[in-house]
Motif scaffolding. Structure first.
Motif, PDB file in Angstrom:
ATOM      1  N   GLU A 438       8.963 -39.198 -35.119  1.00 53.18           N
ATOM      2  CA  GLU A 438       7.957 -39.456 -35.270  1.00 53.18           C
ATOM      3  C   GLU A 438       7.530 -38.508 -36.967  1.00 53.18           C
ATOM      4  O   GLU A 438       5.773 -38.365 -36.887  1.00 53.18           O
ATOM      5  CB  GLU A 438       6.679 -39.963 -34.201  1.00 53.18           C
ATOM      6  N   ASN A 462       9.135 -41.292 -40.255  1.00 49.29           N
ATOM      7  CA  ASN A 462       8.969 -41.738 -41.308  1.00 49.29           C
ATOM      8  C   ASN A 462       8.564 -40.974 -42.611  1.00 49.29           C
ATOM      9  O   ASN A 462       7.441 -41.374 -42.982  1.00 49.29           O
ATOM     10  CB  ASN A 462       7.567 -42.470 -40.411  1.00 49.29           C
ATOM     11  N   ARG A 486      12.204 -42.683 -45.053  1.00 46.80           N
ATOM     12  CA  ARG A 486      11.460 -43.913 -45.996  1.00 46.80           C
ATOM     13  C   ARG A 486      11.558 -42.966 -47.226  1.00 46.80           C
ATOM     14  O   ARG A 486      10.417 -42.968 -48.197  1.00 46.80           O
ATOM     15  CB  ARG A 486      10.043 -44.692 -45.586  1.00 46.80           C
TER      16      ARG A 486
HETATM   17  C1  LIG Z   1       6.537 -46.365 -40.062  1.00 47.86           C
HETATM   18  O1  LIG Z   1       5.242 -46.349 -40.801  1.00 47.86           O
HETATM   19  C2  LIG Z   1       4.837 -47.270 -40.286  1.00 47.86           C
HETATM   20  C3  LIG Z   1       3.391 -47.671 -41.183  1.00 47.86           C
HETATM   21  O2  LIG Z   1       2.772 -46.849 -41.220  1.00 47.86           O
HETATM   22  C4  LIG Z   1       4.953 -48.099 -39.077  1.00 47.86           C
HETATM   23  O3  LIG Z   1       4.200 -49.407 -38.757  1.00 47.86           O
HETATM   24  C5  LIG Z   1       6.492 -48.239 -38.065  1.00 47.86           C
HETATM   25  O4  LIG Z   1       6.441 -48.091 -36.608  1.00 47.86           O
HETATM   26  C6  LIG Z   1       6.690 -46.159 -38.414  1.00 47.86           C
HETATM   27  N1  LIG Z   1       7.334 -45.743 -37.187  1.00 47.86           N
HETATM   28  C7  LIG Z   1       7.887 -44.967 -37.474  1.00 47.86           C
HETATM   29  C8  LIG Z   1       9.606 -44.953 -36.661  1.00 47.86           C
HETATM   30  O5  LIG Z   1       7.702 -44.057 -36.288  1.00 47.86           O
END
Ligand SMILES: *[C@@H]1O[C@H](CO)[C@@H](O)[C@H](O)[C@H]1NC(C)=O
Ligand SMILES: *[C@@H]1O[C@H](CO)[C@@H](O)[C@H](O)[C@H]1NC(C)=O
Ligand SMILES: *[C@@H]1O[C@H](CO)[C@@H](O)[C@H](O)[C@H]1NC(C)=O
Ligand SMILES: *[C@@H]1O[C@H](CO)[C@@H](O)[C@H](O)[C@H]1NC(C)=O
Ligand SMILES: *[C@@H]1O[C@H](CO)[C@@H](O)[C@H](O)[C@H]1NC(C)=O
Ligand SMILES: *[C@@H]1O[C@H](CO)[C@@H](O)[C@H](O)[C@H]1NC(C)=O
Ligand SMILES: *[C@@H]1O[C@H](CO)[C@@H](O)[C@H](O)[C@H]1NC(C)=O
Length: 923
Positions: A438, A462, A486
């Motif tokens: 995360e 992310n 991303r």
């Molecule tokens: C990544 O970030 C998005 C929006 O900021 C969020 O909705 C999503 O759950 C996150 N994904 C992870 C794997 O943390």
């Protein structure tokens, strides 16, 4: 010869100490922060800061040094004015295998005294149920196990160590089922390089086992530390046993140039000494009875009295009966001196500081330090890697078990981190797996500093922003997985280039944002990289395992080598250690010279002075040509002893040499005349000393009686066990125990009746009635046989005489055994003890000897102890009386040791319970 040489060297040493004296000055008013001290109050509120009332040093909260754990206050009943404030609260660690403080800033390469303190104080309301045992680590090395065995006592762990980095980790590691680790305070004090030079680098440290100040008045339960000691070492008052005599000076005691210890004047000003003729003794037990442990011992001496020209205080230092330091030492007036070295290989370390023959004053000792050497050779992770990974941890707020050193100890390796453990350099981080953790935000530039990185997996997070160019600059990077993030923008050219060259396996696919020169176009390893990845990673893992094995082997080899380097050798100041034979084994000079009758006439001045009458004839005083006094024992014609029997004694004596047996100088066999010539024992017999009634006589003290008993017991033990074939004395009595010199050394005399007996065939001899009424083994009357146990019986009578001052047959024809046994059975020792001693004895010690005497005089010989047992018991009694001090570990044992600094309640009740007298605390 060698004696003169060694004394001269010792004197030169002392003179040089005086001549090159230079006093190290410490600025007292210096602000503590400029001293480089770090004082942390664990568990106090984040912004807390205060000045400690006892030391005047500023303390801060631990909040900035750790991010795990829970703060607690100790229970109110433990808090009062005498409790140092850092102990009011603590931090406990109910979760996490390892919890670490990161203490900074330090000066890299500096030697520090690191001190951790612990007071449970029932913080958790569980009382004894909340006690804990856990390990303390300094960096990646095990420092010691902490055993909090009391809710009310303060425990203190101290180590002297060179800190290689600008920070140090202090970690607490819990043990399964052994409670929750906690800590009350953490203090770091820099030490000058010149102090404790045995700690030369980070690979070897010293755990403080004991640091003691000797001689302050007993009620003074103060420990000296800052500002008395500019280094804030804590000098625990070693309470005086009964037989130690405290002494002190008000004049300052100075340190010499290059002093390795810089013991503060306030500590050196007080000292312990003993009565004339006695020795200062102390001992400690090896931790866990482990003989392999290496201790470093420093004994500190300073003369506290200006001696006049006729006085001398000279002593020798013995360890477990061997000379520890090869030269006699003589403390210098108002200057600190030290004798120090490492010791190992024993389960108990017994030190005895003895006056030499020409010392007019008893020994003195001012302070004492004992350390346990601790291997701290395991290295911490490369500093650059550590600061980079700490930055990464902070940036992404990674929790996991990321605490303390990332790579070590290996069992606490950070999750997702792999390291390379090289032999000659610190471990490096070579792989970092942060997949699915995360992570958000951009790739931090801190990654750039992980220069040994070979594998970096940031997949399935992310992460956003550009893929930074610097990743291509990591020289060893072979695998980079950025999939499932991303990122925007393009993949830097340099990365693509390395990928195309095949030096980097790059995975970038499945990024949700658009990447211009996307992965499918440029990734040299599209799809199936997972399999290839394993192909890369497996060899890496194999390499790591091999490296680990090599490291393990090398560490083992180094460790073993270090062990032997720290053999039971002593490396004292100035000169090498000379080991001497155990005293008991040292044969006295023995010159079985043959005298003519004429010579006898000459040396006795025609038998001028009779000094006694033995069973054989008159004993005369004589002087050899060199003036040595001798006792000439003549055989009279009327003697029941035949000529041959008489000279047979000489034959026994020729074989028998022991310092507690009267020495035969020579013999005479000249026609009708025969005589034996012995060393002269100036102080007569024990019997005379016990029965003397003249008004100006000084009765023997209990200590003197004990020493005489021990001496004679050792003589008899030798006859029984060390002689081949063994000898039975057959006439042990106080009249046959002779005393010599001002220290009343005792020796067994009169072997006239001794007969060799063949140990292989029988352990007794049959012979005509012998011995002296009152001393004779009752079994003899039924068996007509004497054995070694008959001597033990007679010796038991001697011991009863020594305790009571009474003869074996009391005036009313009562036998001493019957008389004493009746009274002692009622627990009434006062009525049997010789009133001449005026109550000046250790009651336990007297009881022990009385008990021993009764056992020696059991009717059945099988129930009597052997002389070897008797010797052991007498030694223990002597220790009780002389107060041989047990130096407890500062840390281990009873927490009451630290009554001063923590246990508010025991402070009043056990002031300075630092000692245990040796032996059972009988009755
Ligand atoms: C990544 O970030 C998005 C929006 O900021 C969020 O909705 C999503 O759950 C996150 N994904 C992870 C794997 O943390
Ligand atoms: C003290 O005695 C030793 C022998 O034990 C001797 O060598 C030395 O000269 C004496 N020293 C002094 C100062 O008398
Ligand atoms: C400890 O006591 C102080 C006041 O004495 C208080 O301010 C603090 O909150 C207490 N800490 C804890 C953890 O209970
Ligand atoms: C801790 O100390 C107590 C008391 O000294 C002892 O009984 C106990 O065995 C020790 N525990 C461990 C694990 O060493
Ligand atoms: C550390 O000191 C010891 C003894 O002083 C020495 O033998 C050893 O080589 C030193 N180690 C390092 C890494 O400098
Ligand atoms: C020094 O000795 C004197 C007299 O023996 C004693 O009263 C005093 O308390 C001692 N001082 C210390 C610091 O032990
Ligand atoms: C990375 O290394 C540079 C240069 O050595 C240093 O200035 C910087 O502070 C380091 N950054 C981190 C996060 O350790």
């Amino acid at each position: 010869m060698s004696h003169h040489g060694s004394v001269r060297t010792a004197l030169l040493w002392l003179i040089s100490m005086i001549c090159f004296t230079h006093v190290a000055l410490f600025a007292r008013g210096q602000a503590p922060d400029t001293l480089g001290f770090i004082s942390i109050d664990c568990g106090s509120p984040p912004s807390a800061a205060y000045v400690d009332a006892i030391t005047g040093l500023p303390y801060v909260s631990d909040a900035d040094f750790i991010d795990t754990g829970v703060s607690h206050n100790v229970s109110a009943e433990y808090v009062d004015a005498s409790l140092p404030r850092p102990h009011y609260d603590l931090r406990s660690f109910p979760t996490g295998a390892r919890n670490c403080y990161t203490v900074r800033p330090l000066t890299p390469g500096t030697k520090y005294l690191v001190r951790a303190t612990f007071l449970h104080g029932n913080y958790d309301g569980l009382g004894d149920g909340g006690l804990a045992v856990f390990d303390l680590y300094l960096g990646v090395n095990l420092w010691r196990t902490v055993n909090i065995s009391s809710v009310s006592s303060t425990f203190r762990a101290e180590i002297i160590s060179v800190v290689p980095d600008d920070y140090v980790h202090v970690c607490l590691v819990g043990k399964k089922g052994l409670g929750t680790p906690f800590i009350s305070g953490l203090e770091l004090r820099p030490l000058a390089d010149e102090l404790y030079p045995i700690v030369a680098n980070a690979s070897m440290s010293m755990d403080v086992h004991g640091r003691h100040n000797l001689g302050p008045e007993e009620r003074m339960d103060v420990n000296f530390r800052y500002p008395d000691d500019p280094h804030d070492r804590i000098w625990k008052v070693l309470a005086n046993p009964r037989s130690w005599i405290p002494t002190n000076t008000t004049a300052a005691v100075l340190n010499v140039a290059q002093d390795q210890f810089l013991v503060p004047s306030a500590v050196m000003q007080t000292a312990a000494t003993v009565d004339d003729g006695f020795s200062l003794q102390f001992y400690w037990d090896a931790d866990d009875s482990n003989k392999a442990f290496v201790y470093y011992v420093a004994l500190h001496f300073a003369e506290v009295r200006a001696l006049n020209s006729s006085e001398a205080r000279i002593c020798e230092i013995n360890l477990n009966n061997d000379l520890w330091y090869s030269k006699p030492i003589s403390p210098v007036y108002l200057y600190s001196g030290a004798v120090f070295g490492t010791v190992t290989g024993k389960t108990q370390y017994n030190y005895r500081i003895e006056p030499t023959n020409n010392s007019t004053l008893p020994p003195i000792m001012n302070a004492l330090e004992i350390f346990l050497m601790v291997h701290t050779a395991e290295r911490a992770t490369d500093g650059g890697d550590v600061s980079a990974i700490m930055a990464i941890k902070a940036k992404y707020e990674i929790n996991r078990n990321w605490m303390g050193d990332p790579c070590g100890p290996k069992i606490y390796l950070w999750e997702g981190v792999s390291c390379n453990y090289a032999i000659s350099s610190p471990p490096r981080i070579i792989s970092l797996n942060l997949s699915s953790t995360e992570l958000t935000g951009e790739i931090t530039s801190a990654f750039r500093n992980l220069t040994a990185l070979q594998t970096l997996d940031l997949s399935l997070n992310n992460l956003t922003g550009n893929i930074p160019e610097f990743l291509a600059l990591l020289p060893s990077l072979a695998v980079l997985d950025l999939t499932g993030n991303r990122f925007n923008g393009s993949v830097p050219e340099s990365l693509l280039k390395r990928s195309q060259e095949g030096s980097l396996k790059l995975r970038i696919e499945a990024n949700t944002s658009s990447i211009d020169n996307g992965p499918s176009k440029s990734d040299s390893q599209p799809r199936g990289t997972k399999r290839n990845n394993t192909a890369v990673i497996v060899p890496v893992v194999v390499v790591v395992v091999v490296v680990l094995l090599v490291v393990a082997v090398i560490v083992t080899v180094l460790f073993c080598r270090r062990r032997t380097e720290n053999d039971p050798s002593v490396r004292p100041l100035n000169g090498s250690h000379s080991k001497e034979e155990n005293e008991d084994d040292v044969s006295l000079q023995f010159d079985n010279r043959q005298f003519t009758y004429k010579e006898l006439e000459t040396i006795t001045n025609s038998f001028e002075k009779s000094i006694g009458k033995g069973g054989f004839g008159v004993v005369y005083l004589g002087y050899l040509e060199d003036g040595t006094p001798v006792a000439v024992k003549t055989r009279t014609e009327s003697s029941s002893q035949s000529h041959n029997e008489f000279l047979g004694e000489a034959l026994h004596l020729i074989r028998v040499h022991h310092r507690n047996l009267v020495n035969l100088v020579g013999h005479c066999k000249d026609g009708q005349h025969s005589a034996l010539i012995y060393e002269y024992m100036s102080e007569g017999t024990l019997q005379e000393k016990l029965r003397e009634k003249s008004p100006d006589f000084v009765p023997l003290s209990w200590r003197q009686r004990l020493r005489i008993s021990l001496d004679s017991a050792q003589g008899l033990e030798y006859l029984h066990k060390a002689c081949k074939p063994p000898l039975i004395h057959r006439d042990v009595k106080t009249a046959n125990i002779l005393l010599n010199g001002s220290n009343l050394e005792a020796k067994i005399a009169d072997f006239g009746l001794s007969k060799a007996f063949n140990n292989d065939l029988q352990s007794h001899v049959s012979t005509r009635v012998v011995g002296t009424p009152g001393y004779l083994d009752p079994e003899y009357y039924t068996s007509f046989q004497l054995s070694e146990k008959s001597d033990v019986y007679s010796f038991g009578i001697v011991l009863l005489e020594v305790v009571t001052g009474q003869p074996p047959i009391l005036p009313e024809s009562v036998h001493i055994v019957q008389w004493a046994r009746q009274r002692l059975a009622k627990g009434d020792i006062e009525s049997v003890v010789d009133g001449n001693m005026q109550g000046r004895y250790d009651l336990n010690s007297v009881w022990k000897v009385a008990d021993l005497a009764l056992r020696c005089t059991e009717q059945a010989s099988s129930q009597r102890p052997s002389m070897a047992d008797v010797v052991v018991q007498l030694k223990e009694s002597l220790e009780l009386e002389e107060g041989c001090v047990k130096v407890q570990s500062s840390y281990a044992g009873s927490g009451d040791l630290y009554a001063e600094s923590g246990d508010a309640r025991s402070q009043s009740t056990h002031s300075g319970v630092a000692l245990d007298l040796v032996g059972p605390a009988a009755r």
